[in-house]
Design an enzyme around this catalytic site. Sequence first.
Site, PDB file in Angstrom:
ATOM      1  CB  SER A 199      -0.929  -0.022   1.376  1.00 38.45           C
ATOM      2  OG  SER A 199      -1.935   0.951   1.053  1.00 38.45           O
ATOM      3  CG  ASN A 200      -0.229   4.606  -1.332  1.00 39.22           C
ATOM      4  OD1 ASN A 200      -0.900   5.371  -0.653  1.00 39.22           O
ATOM      5  ND2 ASN A 200      -0.797   3.856  -2.176  1.00 39.22           N
ATOM      6  N   PRO A 201       1.188   5.645   1.811  1.00 41.24           N
ATOM      7  CG  PRO A 201       2.910   7.139   2.374  1.00 41.24           C
ATOM      8  CD  PRO A 201       2.422   6.115   1.419  1.00 41.24           C
TER       9      PRO A 201
END
Length: 231
Positions: free
Chosen positions: A27-29
């Site tokens: 995923s990513n932030p």
Amino acid sequence: MSQPLRNRLVVTSGATREWIDPVRFISNPSTGAMGWAIATAGLRRFEEVVYIPGHCSPGFGNLDGALNHPVTSTEEMLEAVLRSTIEGSVLVMAAAPADYTPVHTTEHKIKKDPIRNLVIELRPTPDILMAVAERGIPDCTRVGFAAETDNLIANAAAKLQKKDLDYICANRVFRETQGFAVDSGTLIVLDRNGNQTTLGPESKIALGEELIGFLVRSLSPTPSRIPAAPL
Ligand code: CTP
């Protein structure tokens, strides 16, 4: 005179998750704050707002007053966007979908092997904006985001062209005061003709208001000229 409401605003937000096994994902932030702010501002300017959040920080995963379609993976976000984006829609893809997904998701937790490296084969996920463009939905305005660390305008302009967008909002990420997980920033909106409009620097809530105001103004039909009075 107040402007008539546009038909439908579809906004995606947050990050998608691609599961490797039951306890790990790619995923990513992205927090969802920008998409949530845009969808919130849209409630006052559109007849209907469809909100499609991926994983978001608390407070941004649901929007009262909108039709909410929460999703997990990029594939699910694609399906929700294709179902929701109908004739007359404005689609704002503020989400950060994961670009790769594991070829195999294991049913059981992968146990740690202290000696051997773990190799996970990934395949690209579908590009949602490109899939919408390919559908050729009539009177559909497509707005993308370009989160870039370098060559902001050149990379954003290339994405606008590649994804056949009407507008792209360029924002710099991973600088001290801008990008993911900070609550303010600047958006540079590019259109197909190379025009640039800078929104901010300001809070994401204010950026959402400004972006919706910009889109509603840009999409309103130009009032026809008043015919000259007969002599
Ligand atoms: N996007 C999309 N489908 C994907 C990935 C991204 O529709 N599978 C959208 C994003 O929501 C954003 C725009 O495309 O509006 C640009 O996303 P970005 O991550 O900046 O670009 P990518 O196309 O993923 O390219 P790269 O990561 O190589 O910069």
